[in-house]
Design a protein around this motif. Structure first.
Motif, mmCIF file in Angstrom:
data_model
loop_
_atom_site.group_PDB
_atom_site.id
_atom_site.type_symbol
_atom_site.label_atom_id
_atom_site.label_comp_id
_atom_site.label_asym_id
_atom_site.label_seq_id
_atom_site.Cartn_x
_atom_site.Cartn_y
_atom_site.Cartn_z
ATOM 1 N N LEU A 249 0.847 -1.189 0.000
ATOM 2 C CA LEU A 249 0.000 0.000 0.000
ATOM 3 C C LEU A 249 0.887 1.245 0.000
ATOM 4 O O LEU A 249 1.811 1.359 0.805
ATOM 5 C CB LEU A 249 -0.906 -0.006 1.232
ATOM 6 N N VAL A 250 0.601 2.168 -0.905
ATOM 7 C CA VAL A 250 1.331 3.430 -0.972
ATOM 8 C C VAL A 250 0.344 4.555 -0.685
ATOM 9 O O VAL A 250 -0.620 4.743 -1.434
ATOM 10 C CB VAL A 250 2.001 3.634 -2.345
ATOM 11 N N GLU A 251 0.562 5.273 0.402
ATOM 12 C CA GLU A 251 -0.386 6.305 0.813
ATOM 13 C C GLU A 251 0.316 7.606 1.145
ATOM 14 O O GLU A 251 1.493 7.621 1.501
ATOM 15 C CB GLU A 251 -1.226 5.833 1.994
ATOM 16 N N SER A 252 -0.431 8.687 1.016
ATOM 17 C CA SER A 252 0.092 10.018 1.306
ATOM 18 C C SER A 252 -0.682 10.640 2.455
ATOM 19 O O SER A 252 -1.915 10.586 2.476
ATOM 20 C CB SER A 252 -0.027 10.917 0.072
ATOM 21 N N ALA A 253 0.030 11.229 3.384
ATOM 22 C CA ALA A 253 -0.618 11.885 4.524
ATOM 23 C C ALA A 253 -1.430 13.097 4.083
ATOM 24 O O ALA A 253 -2.360 13.517 4.768
ATOM 25 C CB ALA A 253 0.427 12.311 5.551
ATOM 26 N N THR A 254 -1.114 13.653 2.917
ATOM 27 C CA THR A 254 -1.812 14.847 2.426
ATOM 28 C C THR A 254 -2.857 14.506 1.369
ATOM 29 O O THR A 254 -3.453 15.405 0.785
ATOM 30 C CB THR A 254 -0.805 15.843 1.829
ATOM 31 N N ASP A 255 -3.068 13.215 1.114
ATOM 32 C CA ASP A 255 -4.003 12.767 0.072
ATOM 33 C C ASP A 255 -3.615 13.305 -1.301
ATOM 34 O O ASP A 255 -4.468 13.503 -2.175
ATOM 35 C CB ASP A 255 -5.453 13.180 0.407
ATOM 36 N N ASP A 256 -2.307 13.545 -1.482
ATOM 37 C CA ASP A 256 -1.791 14.014 -2.768
ATOM 38 C C ASP A 256 -1.484 12.792 -3.627
ATOM 39 O O ASP A 256 -0.466 12.133 -3.448
ATOM 40 C CB ASP A 256 -0.538 14.859 -2.548
ATOM 41 N N TYR A 257 -2.381 12.475 -4.566
ATOM 42 C CA TYR A 257 -2.197 11.231 -5.295
ATOM 43 C C TYR A 257 -1.050 11.306 -6.300
ATOM 44 O O TYR A 257 -0.544 10.271 -6.743
ATOM 45 C CB TYR A 257 -3.497 10.766 -5.956
ATOM 46 N N SER A 258 -0.593 12.498 -6.664
ATOM 47 C CA SER A 258 0.526 12.594 -7.611
ATOM 48 C C SER A 258 1.805 12.017 -7.003
ATOM 49 O O SER A 258 2.571 11.332 -7.689
ATOM 50 C CB SER A 258 0.741 14.041 -8.047
ATOM 51 N N VAL A 259 2.036 12.275 -5.710
ATOM 52 C CA VAL A 259 3.243 11.719 -5.085
ATOM 53 C C VAL A 259 3.110 10.214 -4.910
ATOM 54 O O VAL A 259 4.109 9.482 -4.954
ATOM 55 C CB VAL A 259 3.553 12.404 -3.733
ATOM 56 N N VAL A 260 1.888 9.742 -4.718
ATOM 57 C CA VAL A 260 1.648 8.302 -4.626
ATOM 58 C C VAL A 260 1.945 7.633 -5.955
ATOM 59 O O VAL A 260 2.634 6.608 -6.029
ATOM 60 C CB VAL A 260 0.194 8.017 -4.188
ATOM 61 N N VAL A 261 1.454 8.214 -7.041
ATOM 62 C CA VAL A 261 1.697 7.667 -8.377
ATOM 63 C C VAL A 261 3.193 7.627 -8.676
ATOM 64 O O VAL A 261 3.729 6.603 -9.135
ATOM 65 C CB VAL A 261 0.958 8.502 -9.444
ATOM 66 N N ASN A 262 3.878 8.716 -8.404
ATOM 67 C CA ASN A 262 5.323 8.777 -8.675
ATOM 68 C C ASN A 262 6.092 7.746 -7.855
ATOM 69 O O ASN A 262 7.047 7.136 -8.354
ATOM 70 C CB ASN A 262 5.850 10.179 -8.388
ATOM 71 N N LYS A 263 5.665 7.546 -6.602
ATOM 72 C CA LYS A 263 6.340 6.566 -5.753
ATOM 73 C C LYS A 263 6.126 5.156 -6.273
ATOM 74 O O LYS A 263 7.051 4.320 -6.253
ATOM 75 C CB LYS A 263 5.848 6.691 -4.309
ATOM 76 N N ILE A 264 4.922 4.846 -6.725
ATOM 77 C CA ILE A 264 4.648 3.514 -7.268
ATOM 78 C C ILE A 264 5.486 3.274 -8.522
ATOM 79 O O ILE A 264 6.107 2.210 -8.686
ATOM 80 C CB ILE A 264 3.147 3.335 -7.556
ATOM 81 N N ILE A 265 5.528 4.245 -9.420
ATOM 82 C CA ILE A 265 6.327 4.108 -10.638
ATOM 83 C C ILE A 265 7.802 3.891 -10.284
ATOM 84 O O ILE A 265 8.471 3.016 -10.845
ATOM 85 C CB ILE A 265 6.154 5.354 -11.531
ATOM 86 N N GLU A 266 8.302 4.662 -9.327
ATOM 87 C CA GLU A 266 9.687 4.521 -8.890
ATOM 88 C C GLU A 266 9.949 3.138 -8.299
ATOM 89 O O GLU A 266 10.957 2.487 -8.604
ATOM 90 C CB GLU A 266 10.003 5.600 -7.849
ATOM 91 N N ALA A 267 9.026 2.674 -7.450
ATOM 92 C CA ALA A 267 9.203 1.375 -6.803
ATOM 93 C C ALA A 267 9.174 0.232 -7.809
ATOM 94 O O ALA A 267 9.963 -0.721 -7.716
ATOM 95 C CB ALA A 267 8.130 1.172 -5.736
#
Length: 360
Positions: A249-267
């Protein structure tokens, strides 16, 4: 010993009287029957038949200290299973029953402790599904029912899910199609001050607070951030909802889904840099699915619903968690969602289903 499991099909909104009588006879003969509720499919036994209730624990391979929810169809049944019901409970009952709200109340001593995991409290609700209500009416007794799946697996929202997990382990399944909400009931301990959320579910906390006129305590275990040492209700103490695949699960404390998407792509790219595996899948929202198209080796991108409609996400959640195994995913990255409204229930289930969590 393998059991012959009957499959009894009926219309969900106008259930067949003949089918309900057939299922009721099984229950009255100390059998166990899976049936649809508005949340998920439940696996039921009459609460007073301890041998039958024990069959539920054995069929599901469920720990004995994990209590069952008692399902009733009338307020007379409520007074049969509970004592000293507080006024706040009646306020919630008048607003939300029949429906996906479970209340923790004092146990009437006539309710066997096998139903409550040895506790002196009960978890009780009146389901808002015509088939479930009519089945309880035909039986004439309260029915104890956890979700109709093997313990730890994603909860079942179709009869097919029940059959896959429990065929040959239970007496019958009432197949009335897909459930309405797709996540379990909200569980509130109304005996505490302030009332405490034990499990978020189909009714948002915000709606319950409006009726009570005060805030509800939301402990970390209700958010899926930890487990409780004592299970007053299902989902508090043990890991639940998990697919066979490793879920990240990749989640953001700010509900900013752009950082979530970028993290998933990076991972995902990091994994591909050291592995040739093509068994990675991604569970995304409608709004973000296109961002993962550049990841050519990903086995599948499964769309769970829209960020603008978290009820849709909740309804699809357990189906998606089963689909990742069906298509052969080994590693699954899942986007987090806002914890407002039913989103709190979504995040509770995802955190409990996850092998690991990345917070960005």
């Amino acid at each position: 010993m393998r059991i012959v499991t009957l499959i009894l099909r009926t219309d969900p909104l106008n259930p067949s009287r003949e089918i309900l009588i057939q299922a009721a006879r099984i229950l009255l003969n100390k059998g166990i029957v899976a049936f649809p509720t508005e949340t998920v499919y439940g696996l039921g036994a009459i609460i007073y038949y301890e041998d039958a209730v024990e069959k539920i624990f054995k069929a599901k391979m469920r720990p004995p200290d994990n209590p069952l929810i008692i399902h009733i169809s009338t307020l007379d049944m409520l007074e049969e299973v509970a004592l000293n019901i507080p006024e706040d409970a009646y306020s919630l009952i008048n607003r939300f029953w029949p429906g996906p709200l479970t209340l923790i109340l004092p146990r009437n001593p006539r309710v066997p402790k096998i139903v409550t995991g040895g506790l002196d409290t009960i978890a009780v609700r009146m389901p808002g599904h015509p088939t479930a209500l009519e089945l309880i009416n035909v039986v004439g007794y309260p029915i104890a029912a956890p979700s109709a799946n093997l313990s730890g697996r994603p909860s079942p929202v179709t009869a097919e899910h029940v059959i896959r997990d429990l065929m040959g382990r239970i007496d019958a399944v009432i197949d009335a199609g897909e459930t309405f909400f797709g996540v379990e009931s909200t569980v509130v301990n109304i005996l505490e001050d302030p009332p405490t959320l034990l499990r978020p579910g189909a009714y948002p906390v915000e709606e319950i607070e409006k009726v009570l006129g005060r805030k509800i305590a939301i402990p970390d275990f209700a958010r899926g951030l930890k487990y409780s040492e004592v299970a007053l209700a299902p989902g508090m103490k043990y890991r639940h909802y998990s697919p066979e695949a490793k879920l990240i699960l990749v989640e953001s404390a700010t509900d900013d889904y752009s950082v979530v998407v970028n993290k998933i792509i990076e991972a995902v790219r990091d994994i591909y840099s050291v592995s040739t595996s093509s068994d990675i899948c991604i569970v995304s929202s409608v709004e973000t699915s296109s961002y993962y198209r550049k990841l050519e080796k990903v086995k599948a991108v499964l769309i769970i619903g829209s960020r603008r409609n978290l009820y849709e996400v909740a309804k699809n959640l357990f189906k998606i968690l089963r689909d990742v195994d069906n298509i052969g995913c080994k590693i699954v990255f899942v986007e987090g969602f806002p914890e407002t409204g039913i989103g709190l229930a979504v995040m509770n289930r995802l955190r409990k289903a996850s092998s690991s969590i990345i917070r960005v």
